[in-house]
Design a protein around this motif. Structure first.
Motif, PDB file in Angstrom:
ATOM      1  N   VAL A   7       0.864  -1.180   0.000  1.00  0.00           N
ATOM      2  CA  VAL A   7       0.000   0.000   0.000  1.00  0.00           C
ATOM      3  C   VAL A   7       0.902   1.231   0.000  1.00  0.00           C
ATOM      4  O   VAL A   7       1.737   1.404   0.889  1.00  0.00           O
ATOM      5  CB  VAL A   7      -0.924   0.030   1.231  1.00  0.00           C
ATOM      6  CG1 VAL A   7      -1.827   1.263   1.186  1.00  0.00           C
ATOM      7  CG2 VAL A   7      -1.765  -1.241   1.316  1.00  0.00           C
ATOM      8  N   VAL A   8       0.735   2.089  -0.998  1.00  0.00           N
ATOM      9  CA  VAL A   8       1.529   3.306  -1.111  1.00  0.00           C
ATOM     10  C   VAL A   8       0.619   4.501  -0.848  1.00  0.00           C
ATOM     11  O   VAL A   8      -0.415   4.664  -1.501  1.00  0.00           O
ATOM     12  CB  VAL A   8       2.154   3.449  -2.511  1.00  0.00           C
ATOM     13  CG1 VAL A   8       2.967   4.739  -2.601  1.00  0.00           C
ATOM     14  CG2 VAL A   8       3.026   2.249  -2.831  1.00  0.00           C
ATOM     15  N   ALA A   9       1.002   5.331   0.106  1.00  0.00           N
ATOM     16  CA  ALA A   9       0.200   6.507   0.435  1.00  0.00           C
ATOM     17  C   ALA A   9       1.038   7.487   1.234  1.00  0.00           C
ATOM     18  O   ALA A   9       2.062   7.122   1.814  1.00  0.00           O
ATOM     19  CB  ALA A   9      -1.040   6.103   1.232  1.00  0.00           C
TER      20      ALA A   9
ATOM     21  N   PRO B 240       0.738   7.090 -15.996  1.00  0.00           N
ATOM     22  CA  PRO B 240       0.925   8.515 -15.672  1.00  0.00           C
ATOM     23  C   PRO B 240      -0.252   9.138 -14.930  1.00  0.00           C
ATOM     24  O   PRO B 240      -0.107  10.173 -14.288  1.00  0.00           O
ATOM     25  CB  PRO B 240       1.117   9.165 -17.057  1.00  0.00           C
ATOM     26  CG  PRO B 240       0.487   8.211 -18.019  1.00  0.00           C
ATOM     27  CD  PRO B 240       0.699   6.845 -17.448  1.00  0.00           C
ATOM     28  N   GLU B 241      -1.432   8.558 -15.036  1.00  0.00           N
ATOM     29  CA  GLU B 241      -2.611   9.127 -14.366  1.00  0.00           C
ATOM     30  C   GLU B 241      -2.833   8.529 -12.974  1.00  0.00           C
ATOM     31  O   GLU B 241      -3.891   8.736 -12.377  1.00  0.00           O
ATOM     32  CB  GLU B 241      -3.861   8.880 -15.232  1.00  0.00           C
ATOM     33  CG  GLU B 241      -3.763   9.407 -16.649  1.00  0.00           C
ATOM     34  CD  GLU B 241      -3.557  10.912 -16.673  1.00  0.00           C
ATOM     35  OE1 GLU B 241      -4.175  11.596 -15.835  1.00  0.00           O
ATOM     36  OE2 GLU B 241      -2.781  11.386 -17.520  1.00  0.00           O
ATOM     37  N   ALA B 242      -1.868   7.796 -12.480  1.00  0.00           N
ATOM     38  CA  ALA B 242      -2.049   7.105 -11.200  1.00  0.00           C
ATOM     39  C   ALA B 242      -2.285   8.095 -10.064  1.00  0.00           C
ATOM     40  O   ALA B 242      -1.687   9.172 -10.017  1.00  0.00           O
ATOM     41  CB  ALA B 242      -0.827   6.253 -10.898  1.00  0.00           C
ATOM     42  N   GLU B 243      -3.178   7.707  -9.149  1.00  0.00           N
ATOM     43  CA  GLU B 243      -3.487   8.514  -7.975  1.00  0.00           C
ATOM     44  C   GLU B 243      -3.292   7.680  -6.711  1.00  0.00           C
ATOM     45  O   GLU B 243      -3.587   6.489  -6.689  1.00  0.00           O
ATOM     46  CB  GLU B 243      -4.943   9.006  -8.019  1.00  0.00           C
ATOM     47  CG  GLU B 243      -5.264   9.924  -9.175  1.00  0.00           C
ATOM     48  CD  GLU B 243      -6.713  10.375  -9.137  1.00  0.00           C
ATOM     49  OE1 GLU B 243      -7.277  10.478  -8.020  1.00  0.00           O
ATOM     50  OE2 GLU B 243      -7.291  10.603 -10.201  1.00  0.00           O
ATOM     51  N   LEU B 244      -2.777   8.329  -5.672  1.00  0.00           N
ATOM     52  CA  LEU B 244      -2.642   7.669  -4.386  1.00  0.00           C
ATOM     53  C   LEU B 244      -4.010   7.547  -3.715  1.00  0.00           C
ATOM     54  O   LEU B 244      -4.876   8.386  -3.946  1.00  0.00           O
ATOM     55  CB  LEU B 244      -1.695   8.451  -3.484  1.00  0.00           C
ATOM     56  CG  LEU B 244      -0.233   8.584  -3.959  1.00  0.00           C
ATOM     57  CD1 LEU B 244       0.563   9.434  -2.974  1.00  0.00           C
ATOM     58  CD2 LEU B 244       0.402   7.214  -4.120  1.00  0.00           C
ATOM     59  N   PRO B 245      -4.193   6.537  -2.872  1.00  0.00           N
ATOM     60  CA  PRO B 245      -3.245   5.456  -2.571  1.00  0.00           C
ATOM     61  C   PRO B 245      -3.179   4.412  -3.684  1.00  0.00           C
ATOM     62  O   PRO B 245      -4.160   4.181  -4.390  1.00  0.00           O
ATOM     63  CB  PRO B 245      -3.806   4.841  -1.289  1.00  0.00           C
ATOM     64  CG  PRO B 245      -5.263   5.140  -1.317  1.00  0.00           C
ATOM     65  CD  PRO B 245      -5.410   6.451  -2.018  1.00  0.00           C
ATOM     66  N   LEU B 246      -1.991   3.813  -3.832  1.00  0.00           N
ATOM     67  CA  LEU B 246      -1.796   2.712  -4.764  1.00  0.00           C
ATOM     68  C   LEU B 246      -1.727   1.407  -3.975  1.00  0.00           C
ATOM     69  O   LEU B 246      -1.153   1.362  -2.892  1.00  0.00           O
ATOM     70  CB  LEU B 246      -0.489   2.884  -5.539  1.00  0.00           C
ATOM     71  CG  LEU B 246      -0.355   4.098  -6.454  1.00  0.00           C
ATOM     72  CD1 LEU B 246       1.057   4.135  -7.044  1.00  0.00           C
ATOM     73  CD2 LEU B 246      -1.380   4.065  -7.571  1.00  0.00           C
ATOM     74  N   VAL B 247      -2.292   0.360  -4.536  1.00  0.00           N
ATOM     75  CA  VAL B 247      -2.239  -0.960  -3.899  1.00  0.00           C
ATOM     76  C   VAL B 247      -1.825  -1.984  -4.938  1.00  0.00           C
ATOM     77  O   VAL B 247      -2.410  -2.037  -6.028  1.00  0.00           O
ATOM     78  CB  VAL B 247      -3.600  -1.358  -3.287  1.00  0.00           C
ATOM     79  CG1 VAL B 247      -3.548  -2.794  -2.764  1.00  0.00           C
ATOM     80  CG2 VAL B 247      -3.973  -0.405  -2.162  1.00  0.00           C
ATOM     81  N   ARG B 248      -0.800  -2.777  -4.614  1.00  0.00           N
ATOM     82  CA  ARG B 248      -0.393  -3.885  -5.480  1.00  0.00           C
ATOM     83  C   ARG B 248      -0.796  -5.180  -4.792  1.00  0.00           C
ATOM     84  O   ARG B 248      -0.367  -5.466  -3.678  1.00  0.00           O
ATOM     85  CB  ARG B 248       1.108  -3.868  -5.723  1.00  0.00           C
ATOM     86  CG  ARG B 248       1.589  -5.042  -6.603  1.00  0.00           C
ATOM     87  CD  ARG B 248       3.006  -4.831  -7.103  1.00  0.00           C
ATOM     88  NE  ARG B 248       3.932  -4.640  -6.001  1.00  0.00           N
ATOM     89  CZ  ARG B 248       5.172  -4.137  -6.155  1.00  0.00           C
ATOM     90  NH1 ARG B 248       5.584  -3.772  -7.355  1.00  0.00           N
ATOM     91  NH2 ARG B 248       5.967  -3.989  -5.113  1.00  0.00           N
ATOM     92  N   THR B 249      -1.655  -5.947  -5.459  1.00  0.00           N
ATOM     93  CA  THR B 249      -2.135  -7.197  -4.885  1.00  0.00           C
ATOM     94  C   THR B 249      -1.156  -8.323  -5.186  1.00  0.00           C
ATOM     95  O   THR B 249      -0.182  -8.151  -5.928  1.00  0.00           O
ATOM     96  CB  THR B 249      -3.514  -7.565  -5.441  1.00  0.00           C
ATOM     97  OG1 THR B 249      -3.377  -7.995  -6.799  1.00  0.00           O
ATOM     98  CG2 THR B 249      -4.458  -6.373  -5.385  1.00  0.00           C
TER      99      THR B 249
END
Length: 562
Positions: free
Chosen positions: A150-152, A192-201
């Protein structure tokens, strides 16, 4: 530097046996330390804390040169509150010490006591230790092997909700900041349009602007999509203890069983840090572990789970399927011969605008065990007088500097199990304020203060607060149920003899757990008159199966007669 968590052994005359037993099993993953006697044990614990070491467990021989394990372990929380505490009892001492050990366990001076092995492969001994170490590793030490990232930014409310979901699902995860190298790799993968939070499963998929709903879909959407044409013998709506028990028993008896759960399997019970009065778990079990095991058990019997799928409507089948119920979810439906409602309840909101505006930023509805570690040495408040509130307070006390329970009633004993009341009384960092409510609260971006009202005097007092956990009251969510299904004045589902007499058929009420809609049953907290305990909910989930069988038998008889 050896950064393994520490198991501190405080030893007496059986030092060689105890050390050998622990090193043989745990030396790879834990740093085994020894101290001889009560005074030396507490001194070494203080030194380890000062060094920054994580103490996973303190295991002490009951008979020490300068005291007993009970005396030692009673004083451990003042040194390190999160360490698991075990008394090691020699067989020769067991009979004489048993009464004292039981009394100490009731006072929560220790987590458990076990007999020192007298030979190799004493698996009962190690099962007790492994269970405690497992719970410590999950709640304190954090798993070293993770399946989700989880990135935030620090303090991100959306990320807090996602982490709470992952905690209840039992998915080990890492919290990363945007500056971490792996976080930047995830951002590139998201585009490029990614928004936080990011989650990698665990599948490698990266979810941008993640929410609990989108993360659940990313985790489960690939392999539990509801197929068309499913006809179930039993459709269970809700994945708490009542629904899980119904799923285990239905599937084990050969019924085609499906479960719909809008959130995380386990329901409210899944967020309980430790349930100590559940049958068969003498050392207690966390709600997450109970939910995990129950889901695996039901799945092995053939039950199918559709997670993140809230039911939105139940309708009778078309004219050619008059005995079926159609359970609708967004974009799909299930056809079922019987339906078991096990949707539980949700916590009632405080209704204090300044506080409710900070949900996810210091204010949490539910136990939110994932937040406890972030409140190290902080001032925390828990609102509620039920078992969930008590369990949350005890768990938070392992981290927070001070925990205060606020309850409207004059005593916790009116609504909380005695074992929890005793544990709270034995925890020096927990204070109970009765006849007290939250009147206001606020802060700059997150909770910083509360205004409390004394219900007897009407006096208000303002206090600093870093966290507020609200576990008060219970409200059912039954607005989506069909109009013909009777509810009581508070919105709980009526069953059996409690349904209005004008809904009885030929002067007979529905079966004990059956609603006013034939073939639709209700179990657990959503049912009017239920006990609102994990064990009773599980019992109702199991008890509904004979009624389901009877209804299915009537359907077969009608079909055969036709």
């Amino acid at each position: 530097m050896d950064d393994r968590p520490v198991i501190l052994l405080v030893v007496g005359e059986h030092a060689d046996v105890v050390e050998q037993e622990f090193r043989a099993r745990y030396d790879r993953d834990y740093r085994i330390e020894l101290a001889a006697g009560l005074t030396a044990g507490l001194d070494r614990a203080r030194e380890l804390v000062a060094e920054g070491a994580q103490i996973a467990m303190i295991a002490a021989e009951h008979v020490l040169a300068d005291g007993t394990a009970i005396e030692l372990l009673h004083n451990v929380p003042a040194v390190v509150a999160t360490a698991r505490r075990v008394a090691l009892v020699a067989w020769d001492d067991f009979a004489d010490a048993l009464d004292d050990l039981r009394a100490a366990a009731l006072r929560r001076d220790m987590d458990t006591f076990v007999l020192i092995p007298r030979g190799p492969r004493d698996e009962e001994f190690h099962t007790a230790l492994i269970e405690l170490l497992s719970e410590w590793g999950w709640s304190v030490g954090r798993p070293l092997v993770t399946v989700t990232d989880v990135v935030a930014e620090p303090g991100d409310r959306g990320a807090a909700a996602v982490r709470d979901l992952l905690e209840r699902l039992g998915f080990p995860h890492r919290a990363l900041t945007p500056d971490d190298d792996e976080a930047q790799e995830m951002a590139e993968a998201a585009g490029p349009e990614a928004e936080l939070p990011l989650v990698r499963t665990f599948t490698g998929r990266v979810v941008s602007a993640a929410t609990p709903a989108t993360v659940t879909e990313a985790i489960y959407g690939g392999f539990d999509t509801i197929p068309e044409g499913v006809i179930a013998d039993v459709a269970i709506v809700g994945g708490g203890p009542a629904g899980l028990a119904a799923a285990v028993y239905a599937a084990s008896e050969g019924l085609a069983t499906v479960m719909l759960e809008r959130d995380a399997i386990g329901g409210q019970a899944g967020s309980s840090s430790m349930i100590r009065n559940y049958l068969g778990f003498p050392r207690g079990i966390s709600g997450m572990r109970l939910a995990q095991r129950s889901r695996i058990q039901a799945g092995r019997f053939g039950a199918r789970f559709f997670t993140g799928r809230p039911a939105i409507r139940i309708e009778p089948g078309p004219p050619d399927e008059p005995e079926h119920q159609h359970v609708h979810v967004t974009g799909a439906q299930l056809c079922a011969r019987t339906v078991v409602l096990a949707t539980g309840v949700k916590y009632r909101r405080l209704g204090v605008p300044g506080v409710d505006d900070l949900v996810g930023a210091g204010v949490y509805y539910g136990a939110a065990t994932s937040m406890a570690r972030e409140l190290q040495d902080r001032d925390v408040y828990v609102v509620g007088g039920g078992n969930s509130a008590g369990q949350a307070a005890v768990h938070l006390a392992k981290f927070a500097g001070a925990v205060t329970i606020l309850v409207r009633r004059a005593s916790l004993a009116e609504t909380m199990s005695d074992y929890l009341v005793r544990e709270i009384d034995a925890t020096p960092t927990i204070q109970v304020r009765t006849r007290t409510v939250v009147a206001d609260g606020g802060g700059d971006g997150r909770l910083q203060w509360l205004r409390l009202e004394d219900l007897d005097t009407g006096e208000h007092s303002k206090t600093a607060a870093d966290g507020l956990f609200c576990l008060l009251g219970a409200e059912p969510d039954c607005s989506w149920l069909p109009d013909g299904l009777a509810l009581d004045e508070r919105g709980f589902v009526l069953t059996g003899r409690d349904v209005p007499r004008d809904a009885w058929v030929d002067g007979q009420p529905p079966a004990s757990l059956e609603t006013t809609v034939p073939g639709v049953f209700a179990v657990g907290d959503v049912r009017a008159g239920s006990m609102k305990r994990v064990a009773s909910a599980s019992g109702e989930g199991a008890s509904v199966l004979p009624l389901v069988h009877a209804h299915l038998a009537r359907l077969r008889a009608r079909e055969f007669g036709a």
